[in-house]
Write a protein that holds these residues in place. Structure first.
Motif, PDB file in Angstrom:
ATOM      1  N   GLU A 175       0.744  -1.411  -0.074  1.00  0.00           N
ATOM      2  CA  GLU A 175      -0.292   0.067   0.000  1.00  0.00           C
ATOM      3  C   GLU A 175       0.698   1.077  -0.116  1.00  0.00           C
ATOM      4  O   GLU A 175       1.986   0.849   0.426  1.00  0.00           O
ATOM      5  N   ILE A 176       0.185   2.489  -0.395  1.00  0.00           N
ATOM      6  CA  ILE A 176       0.525   3.186  -0.667  1.00  0.00           C
ATOM      7  C   ILE A 176       0.710   4.794   0.833  1.00  0.00           C
ATOM      8  O   ILE A 176      -0.707   4.427   1.305  1.00  0.00           O
ATOM      9  N   VAL A 177       1.851   4.685   1.328  1.00  0.00           N
ATOM     10  CA  VAL A 177       1.980   5.551   3.171  1.00  0.00           C
ATOM     11  C   VAL A 177       2.941   6.027   2.322  1.00  0.00           C
ATOM     12  O   VAL A 177       3.376   7.058   1.588  1.00  0.00           O
ATOM     13  N   LEU A 178       1.848   7.342   3.074  1.00  0.00           N
ATOM     14  CA  LEU A 178       1.170   8.811   3.115  1.00  0.00           C
ATOM     15  C   LEU A 178       2.078   9.408   4.071  1.00  0.00           C
ATOM     16  O   LEU A 178       1.953   9.645   5.304  1.00  0.00           O
ATOM     17  N   THR A 179       3.633  10.415   4.086  1.00  0.00           N
ATOM     18  CA  THR A 179       4.170  10.827   5.174  1.00  0.00           C
ATOM     19  C   THR A 179       3.864  12.971   5.064  1.00  0.00           C
ATOM     20  O   THR A 179       4.075  13.337   4.183  1.00  0.00           O
ATOM     21  N   GLN A 180       3.212  13.157   6.318  1.00  0.00           N
ATOM     22  CA  GLN A 180       3.257  14.517   6.315  1.00  0.00           C
ATOM     23  C   GLN A 180       3.565  15.039   7.838  1.00  0.00           C
ATOM     24  O   GLN A 180       4.345  14.640   8.620  1.00  0.00           O
ATOM     25  N   SER A 181       4.174  16.017   7.731  1.00  0.00           N
ATOM     26  CA  SER A 181       4.938  16.993   7.711  1.00  0.00           C
ATOM     27  C   SER A 181       4.973  18.207   7.769  1.00  0.00           C
ATOM     28  O   SER A 181       4.287  18.822   6.923  1.00  0.00           O
ATOM     29  N   PRO A 182       5.672  19.415   8.537  1.00  0.00           N
ATOM     30  CA  PRO A 182       5.694  18.796  10.473  1.00  0.00           C
ATOM     31  C   PRO A 182       4.540  18.053  10.754  1.00  0.00           C
ATOM     32  O   PRO A 182       3.382  17.904  10.778  1.00  0.00           O
ATOM     33  N   GLY A 183       4.765  17.535  12.264  1.00  0.00           N
ATOM     34  CA  GLY A 183       3.853  17.179  12.623  1.00  0.00           C
ATOM     35  C   GLY A 183       3.234  18.035  13.089  1.00  0.00           C
ATOM     36  O   GLY A 183       1.653  17.449  13.275  1.00  0.00           O
ATOM     37  N   THR A 184       3.410  19.426  13.507  1.00  0.00           N
ATOM     38  CA  THR A 184       2.487  20.231  14.492  1.00  0.00           C
ATOM     39  C   THR A 184       3.605  21.475  13.627  1.00  0.00           C
ATOM     40  O   THR A 184       5.291  21.845  13.680  1.00  0.00           O
ATOM     41  N   LEU A 185       2.411  22.311  13.832  1.00  0.00           N
ATOM     42  CA  LEU A 185       2.929  23.849  13.233  1.00  0.00           C
ATOM     43  C   LEU A 185       1.987  24.726  14.161  1.00  0.00           C
ATOM     44  O   LEU A 185       0.774  24.934  14.205  1.00  0.00           O
ATOM     45  N   SER A 186       2.906  25.737  14.402  1.00  0.00           N
ATOM     46  CA  SER A 186       2.631  26.399  15.633  1.00  0.00           C
ATOM     47  C   SER A 186       2.707  28.650  14.872  1.00  0.00           C
ATOM     48  O   SER A 186       4.183  28.623  14.458  1.00  0.00           O
TER      49      SER A 186
ATOM     50  N   GLY B  20      -3.151  35.443  10.881  1.00  0.00           N
ATOM     51  CA  GLY B  20      -3.247  35.434   9.327  1.00  0.00           C
ATOM     52  C   GLY B  20      -1.022  35.721   8.667  1.00  0.00           C
ATOM     53  O   GLY B  20      -1.379  36.023   7.758  1.00  0.00           O
ATOM     54  N   GLU B  21      -0.355  34.022   9.939  1.00  0.00           N
ATOM     55  CA  GLU B  21       0.580  33.902   8.762  1.00  0.00           C
ATOM     56  C   GLU B  21       0.129  32.733   7.435  1.00  0.00           C
ATOM     57  O   GLU B  21      -1.610  31.876   7.822  1.00  0.00           O
ATOM     58  N   ARG B  22       0.984  32.357   6.832  1.00  0.00           N
ATOM     59  CA  ARG B  22       0.520  31.081   5.879  1.00  0.00           C
ATOM     60  C   ARG B  22       1.727  30.042   6.798  1.00  0.00           C
ATOM     61  O   ARG B  22       2.781  30.403   7.199  1.00  0.00           O
ATOM     62  N   ALA B  23       0.909  29.073   6.152  1.00  0.00           N
ATOM     63  CA  ALA B  23       0.994  27.439   6.758  1.00  0.00           C
ATOM     64  C   ALA B  23       1.277  27.041   5.364  1.00  0.00           C
ATOM     65  O   ALA B  23       0.571  27.182   4.429  1.00  0.00           O
ATOM     66  N   THR B  24       2.244  26.397   5.401  1.00  0.00           N
ATOM     67  CA  THR B  24       2.594  25.696   4.779  1.00  0.00           C
ATOM     68  C   THR B  24       3.068  23.505   5.187  1.00  0.00           C
ATOM     69  O   THR B  24       3.689  23.437   5.421  1.00  0.00           O
ATOM     70  N   LEU B  25       1.726  23.252   4.195  1.00  0.00           N
ATOM     71  CA  LEU B  25       1.815  21.500   5.361  1.00  0.00           C
ATOM     72  C   LEU B  25       2.356  20.862   3.599  1.00  0.00           C
ATOM     73  O   LEU B  25       1.545  20.954   2.824  1.00  0.00           O
ATOM     74  N   SER B  26       3.475  19.526   4.209  1.00  0.00           N
ATOM     75  CA  SER B  26       3.573  18.463   3.184  1.00  0.00           C
ATOM     76  C   SER B  26       2.763  17.516   3.450  1.00  0.00           C
ATOM     77  O   SER B  26       2.361  16.757   4.416  1.00  0.00           O
ATOM     78  N   CYS B  27       3.053  16.835   1.688  1.00  0.00           N
ATOM     79  CA  CYS B  27       2.484  15.404   1.743  1.00  0.00           C
ATOM     80  C   CYS B  27       3.800  15.099   1.582  1.00  0.00           C
ATOM     81  O   CYS B  27       3.724  14.743  -0.021  1.00  0.00           O
ATOM     82  N   ARG B  28       4.181  12.938   1.939  1.00  0.00           N
ATOM     83  CA  ARG B  28       5.307  12.910   1.385  1.00  0.00           C
ATOM     84  C   ARG B  28       4.327  11.358   0.529  1.00  0.00           C
ATOM     85  O   ARG B  28       4.338  10.702   1.697  1.00  0.00           O
ATOM     86  N   ALA B  29       4.424  10.800  -0.662  1.00  0.00           N
ATOM     87  CA  ALA B  29       4.249   9.106  -1.039  1.00  0.00           C
ATOM     88  C   ALA B  29       4.648   8.694  -1.089  1.00  0.00           C
ATOM     89  O   ALA B  29       6.130   9.218  -1.278  1.00  0.00           O
ATOM     90  N   SER B  30       4.704   8.066  -0.761  1.00  0.00           N
ATOM     91  CA  SER B  30       6.055   6.380  -0.762  1.00  0.00           C
ATOM     92  C   SER B  30       5.854   5.828  -1.951  1.00  0.00           C
ATOM     93  O   SER B  30       7.316   5.410  -2.297  1.00  0.00           O
TER      94      SER B  30
END
Lengths: 119, 108
Positions: B1-12, B16-26
């Protein structure tokens, strides 16, 4: 508006069978979508359990090792989940959802039902 | 199965700030088969993005998705107070469908 509502026992004994039903309103279950189940252990992430089409075609997560059966009742516009031989590891919030036919994103969800496996 | 790894675990971050979330697939995932969800405590997940970059109905345009192959990104251009939640990516191109473990965006 499409609405989904899960129902079933909130407590199941170890080794017994978990049975849940998802009632769909505002949309015909015979239309061109799959209908699926996910679960989420308390404080943890999402796991896809499987999905069913109105013809009865199913697709299950192999990690559940043959313990899953889904069925559909078009006359009642609802579908069901059975999970056999449950253990404490099956304790989770179970949610039903509508899944796209060609693209399997989940666009409508039920609120979920917490099922606890305990004697 | 395809594993998805998200980073970071927590974003503080602050409103008003910009959030950038990552998702990397196996392994490679078609862009047509990648979605993002937002989940608030006690609620069901809400579909934000499907097909890697298409906003779902009613989703504000401060949410955007991008990426291809094995690397996908969810961007929230300016965080509003109601945006703080956990975000999940999902691939639905290869059975079984799989989800990432989630990224929590919390108020700094």
């Amino acid at each position: 508006q499409v609405q989904l509502q899960e129902s079933g026992p909130g407590l199941v004994k170890p080794s017994e069978t978990l049975s849940l039903t998802c009632a769909v309103s505002g949309y015909s279950i015979t239309s061109d979508y799959y209908w699926g189940w996910t679960r989420q252990p308390p404080g943890k992430g999402l796991q896809w359990i499987g999905s069913i089409y109105h013809t009865g075609n199913t697709d299950y997560n192999p990690s559940l090792k043959g313990r899953v059966t889904m069925s559909i009742d078009t006359s009642k516009n609802q579908f069901s989940l059975r999970l056999t031989s449950v253990t404490a590891a099956d304790t989770a919030v179970y949610r039903c959802a509508r899944r796209g036919f060609n693209y399997g994103y989940l666009d409508y969800w039920g609120q979920g039902i917490l099922v606890t496996v305990s004697s | 199965e395809i594993v998805l790894t998200q980073s970071p675990g927590t974003l503080s971050l602050s409103p008003g700030e910009r959030a950038t979330l990552s998702c990397r697939a196996s392994q490679s995932v078609s862009s047509w088969h990648l979605a993002w969800y937002q989940q608030k405590p006690g609620q069901a997940p809400r579909l934000l993005i499907y097909g890697a970059s298409n906003r779902a109905t009613g989703i504000p345009d401060r949410f955007s998705g991008s990426g291809s192959g094995t690397d996908f990104t969810l961007t929230i251009s300016r965080l509003e107070p109601e945006d703080f939640a956990v975000f999940y990516c999902q691939q639905y191109g290869s059975s079984p469908d799989t989800f990432g473990q989630g990224t929590k965006v919390e108020i700094k």
